[in-house]
Enzyme design. Structure first.
Site, PDB file in Angstrom:
ATOM      1  NE  ARG A  89      -4.274  -0.222   1.594  1.00 61.44           N
ATOM      2  CZ  ARG A  89      -5.096  -1.162   2.034  1.00 61.44           C
ATOM      3  NH1 ARG A  89      -4.922  -2.416   1.683  1.00 61.44           N
ATOM      4  NH2 ARG A  89      -6.097  -0.846   2.813  1.00 61.44           N
ATOM      5  NE  ARG A 128     -16.641  -3.609   2.765  1.00 63.72           N
ATOM      6  CZ  ARG A 128     -15.409  -3.239   2.447  1.00 63.72           C
ATOM      7  NH1 ARG A 128     -14.718  -3.955   1.582  1.00 63.72           N
ATOM      8  NH2 ARG A 128     -14.872  -2.175   2.985  1.00 63.72           N
ATOM      9  NE  ARG A 161     -13.566  -3.615   6.448  1.00 60.67           N
ATOM     10  CZ  ARG A 161     -12.714  -3.553   5.418  1.00 60.67           C
ATOM     11  NH1 ARG A 161     -12.668  -4.560   4.564  1.00 60.67           N
ATOM     12  NH2 ARG A 161     -11.929  -2.534   5.262  1.00 60.67           N
ATOM     13  NE  ARG A 172     -11.419   1.974   4.727  1.00 59.59           N
ATOM     14  CZ  ARG A 172     -12.416   1.153   4.402  1.00 59.59           C
ATOM     15  NH1 ARG A 172     -13.631   1.350   4.860  1.00 59.59           N
ATOM     16  NH2 ARG A 172     -12.187   0.129   3.623  1.00 59.59           N
TER      17      ARG A 172
HETATM   18  P1  AP5 Z   1     -14.620  -5.526  -1.623  1.00 57.07           P
HETATM   19  O1  AP5 Z   1     -14.289  -6.660  -2.522  1.00 57.07           O
HETATM   20  O2  AP5 Z   1     -14.879  -5.824  -0.195  1.00 57.07           O
HETATM   21  O3  AP5 Z   1     -13.595  -4.319  -1.803  1.00 57.07           O
HETATM   22  P2  AP5 Z   1     -12.060  -4.181  -1.335  1.00 57.07           P
HETATM   23  O4  AP5 Z   1     -11.307  -3.613  -2.483  1.00 57.07           O
HETATM   24  O5  AP5 Z   1     -11.582  -5.468  -0.759  1.00 57.07           O
HETATM   25  O6  AP5 Z   1     -12.235  -3.047  -0.268  1.00 57.07           O
HETATM   26  P3  AP5 Z   1     -11.642  -2.943   1.224  1.00 57.07           P
HETATM   27  O7  AP5 Z   1     -12.471  -1.882   1.902  1.00 57.07           O
HETATM   28  O8  AP5 Z   1     -11.545  -4.276   1.870  1.00 57.07           O
HETATM   29  O9  AP5 Z   1     -10.291  -2.391   0.929  1.00 57.07           O
HETATM   30  P4  AP5 Z   1      -9.399  -1.701   1.933  1.00 57.07           P
HETATM   31  O10 AP5 Z   1      -8.221  -1.672   1.101  1.00 57.07           O
HETATM   32  O11 AP5 Z   1      -9.844  -0.401   2.447  1.00 57.07           O
HETATM   33  O12 AP5 Z   1      -9.503  -2.616   3.245  1.00 57.07           O
HETATM   34  P5  AP5 Z   1      -8.509  -3.682   3.839  1.00 57.07           P
HETATM   35  O13 AP5 Z   1      -9.294  -4.704   4.525  1.00 57.07           O
HETATM   36  O14 AP5 Z   1      -7.508  -4.086   2.841  1.00 57.07           O
HETATM   37  O15 AP5 Z   1     -15.927  -4.829  -2.277  1.00 57.07           O
HETATM   38  C1  AP5 Z   1     -16.541  -3.711  -1.659  1.00 57.07           C
HETATM   39  C2  AP5 Z   1     -18.066  -3.825  -1.836  1.00 57.07           C
HETATM   40  O16 AP5 Z   1     -18.389  -3.680  -3.215  1.00 57.07           O
HETATM   41  C3  AP5 Z   1     -18.662  -5.157  -1.382  1.00 57.07           C
HETATM   42  O17 AP5 Z   1     -19.897  -4.907  -0.797  1.00 57.07           O
HETATM   43  C4  AP5 Z   1     -18.815  -5.950  -2.694  1.00 57.07           C
HETATM   44  O18 AP5 Z   1     -19.895  -6.876  -2.629  1.00 57.07           O
HETATM   45  C5  AP5 Z   1     -19.084  -4.841  -3.702  1.00 57.07           C
HETATM   46  N1  AP5 Z   1     -18.549  -5.103  -5.039  1.00 57.07           N
HETATM   47  C6  AP5 Z   1     -17.329  -5.649  -5.342  1.00 57.07           C
HETATM   48  N2  AP5 Z   1     -17.157  -5.709  -6.671  1.00 57.07           N
HETATM   49  C7  AP5 Z   1     -18.276  -5.178  -7.234  1.00 57.07           C
HETATM   50  C8  AP5 Z   1     -18.686  -4.954  -8.588  1.00 57.07           C
HETATM   51  N3  AP5 Z   1     -17.913  -5.297  -9.627  1.00 57.07           N
HETATM   52  N4  AP5 Z   1     -19.888  -4.386  -8.795  1.00 57.07           N
HETATM   53  C9  AP5 Z   1     -20.696  -4.047  -7.749  1.00 57.07           C
HETATM   54  N5  AP5 Z   1     -20.373  -4.228  -6.443  1.00 57.07           N
HETATM   55  C10 AP5 Z   1     -19.165  -4.789  -6.188  1.00 57.07           C
HETATM   56  O19 AP5 Z   1      -7.729  -2.789   4.933  1.00 57.07           O
HETATM   57  C11 AP5 Z   1      -8.420  -2.330   6.087  1.00 57.07           C
HETATM   58  C12 AP5 Z   1      -7.461  -1.484   6.913  1.00 57.07           C
HETATM   59  O20 AP5 Z   1      -6.345  -2.290   7.347  1.00 57.07           O
HETATM   60  C13 AP5 Z   1      -6.805  -0.315   6.160  1.00 57.07           C
HETATM   61  O21 AP5 Z   1      -7.638   0.848   6.161  1.00 57.07           O
HETATM   62  C14 AP5 Z   1      -5.528  -0.108   6.987  1.00 57.07           C
HETATM   63  O22 AP5 Z   1      -5.808   0.549   8.209  1.00 57.07           O
HETATM   64  C15 AP5 Z   1      -5.137  -1.555   7.323  1.00 57.07           C
HETATM   65  N6  AP5 Z   1      -4.254  -2.136   6.277  1.00 57.07           N
HETATM   66  C16 AP5 Z   1      -4.518  -3.194   5.476  1.00 57.07           C
HETATM   67  N7  AP5 Z   1      -3.475  -3.446   4.649  1.00 57.07           N
HETATM   68  C17 AP5 Z   1      -2.536  -2.516   4.924  1.00 57.07           C
HETATM   69  C18 AP5 Z   1      -1.249  -2.230   4.401  1.00 57.07           C
HETATM   70  N8  AP5 Z   1      -0.717  -2.975   3.400  1.00 57.07           N
HETATM   71  N9  AP5 Z   1      -0.553  -1.193   4.932  1.00 57.07           N
HETATM   72  C19 AP5 Z   1      -1.043  -0.449   5.941  1.00 57.07           C
HETATM   73  N10 AP5 Z   1      -2.278  -0.653   6.483  1.00 57.07           N
HETATM   74  C20 AP5 Z   1      -3.016  -1.681   5.975  1.00 57.07           C
HETATM   75 MG    MG Z   2     -10.997  -6.071   1.164  1.00 58.11          MG
END
Ligand code: AP5
Ligand code: MG
Length: 230
Positions: A89, A128, A161, A172
């Site tokens: 990221r 979601r 969430r 975010r």
């Molecule tokens: P979904 O597939 O859940 O989307 P996503 O891209 O996985 O979104 P996230 O919110 O999980 O991403 P994020 O990067 O913020 O969170 P993460 O958990 O990695 O889809 C979203 C919605 O849309 C769902 O309802 C789905 O059904 C729908 N949808 C999907 N595709 C669709 C389509 N084509 N058409 C219509 N609807 C659709 O990170 C969480 C937190 O963890 C971060 O904020 C940070 O604090 C920490 N973190 C995680 N990784 C790191 C890192 N590498 N470095 C630092 N902090 C980190």
């Molecule tokens: Mg995700």
């Protein structure tokens, strides 16, 4: 070793696409957000530390995140490759991943950007629902579960969430889109960046990711970019 990075803004659909792709390529998904949420649930020191940043919509510091990711990559099930969802990221994380893979004689085969504009990201995150057991994502309008509140795949309860509240969603995006651009630039410079239109239906996005990976020479264990049997 197949290493595929799924890139995208919060809510772009990385977590929706990653398991579909993992089934086709027969390699596991490693999602740092899921690893952090598991650590929060277990109440480990790492989880307590990460939670402060996650609840505020900010990135967890690189040092903690890279350590967590490298420990996960060292597990035997990652030996043949991984789909990375939500890592790297930042440019620092991308460089740390390159170094770790180079040490294994490997590298990132493709970094696929699931491209979705801002207004749609807010709609996706605010509708979601996620399953407790495995984090399978649903959307109350675009991909509802067959039975309200219950995961189609494992029967566990669905929840929203903590960071999908409207204020945190905005933070975010404000906090994280700049570093996403750094990571996109990193892979563009490395010559392995690919992009798909994430506004399409889920199965169309999946088909486009397949096509991009096939073009990049990344194939599943069955010798095809598509799932064995699909
Ligand atoms: P979904 O597939 O859940 O989307 P996503 O891209 O996985 O979104 P996230 O919110 O999980 O991403 P994020 O990067 O913020 O969170 P993460 O958990 O990695 O889809 C979203 C919605 O849309 C769902 O309802 C789905 O059904 C729908 N949808 C999907 N595709 C669709 C389509 N084509 N058409 C219509 N609807 C659709 O990170 C969480 C937190 O963890 C971060 O904020 C940070 O604090 C920490 N973190 C995680 N990784 C790191 C890192 N590498 N470095 C630092 N902090 C980190
Ligand atoms: Mg995700």
């Amino acid at each position: 070793m197949n290493v595929v990075v799924l890139l995208g803004a919060p809510g772009a659909g990385k977590g929706t696409q990653a398991p579909l792709l993992a089934a086709r390529l027969e390699i596991p998904v490693v999602a740092t957000g899921d690893l952090f949420r598991a650590a929060v649930r277990e109440g480990t020191p790492l989880g307590l530390e990460a939670r402060r940043f996650m609840d505020a919509g900010r990135l967890v510091p690189d040092e903690i995140t890279v350590r967590l990711l490298l420990e996960r990559l060292a597990r035997p099930d990652a030996a043949d490759g991984v789909i990375l969802d939500g890592f790297p990221r930042t440019a620092i994380q991308a460089a740390a991943l390159d170094a770790a893979l180079t040490a294994r004689g490997a590298g990132v085969g493709a970094a696929v950007l699931v491209d979705v504009p801002g207004e749609e990201l807010v709609r996706r995150m605010s509708g979601r629902w996620i399953c407790r057991a495995n984090g399978h994502p649903y959307h109350e309008v675009s991909s509802p579960p067959r039975v309200a509140g219950v995961c189609d795949l494992d029967g566990s309860e669905l929840y929203q969430r903590a960071d999908d509240q409207p204020d945190t969603i905005r933070t975010r995006m404000d906090q994280q889109l700049g570093s996403l651009r750094e990571v996109i630039d990193h892979y563009r410079a490395a010559g392995c960046l690919r992009s798909v239109d994430g506004l399409q239906a889920i199965d169309r996005v999946a088909a486009d990711i397949d096509a991009q990976l096939t073009a990049a020479g990344i194939r599943g264990a069955a010798g095809s970019g598509r799932a064995a049997g699909a």
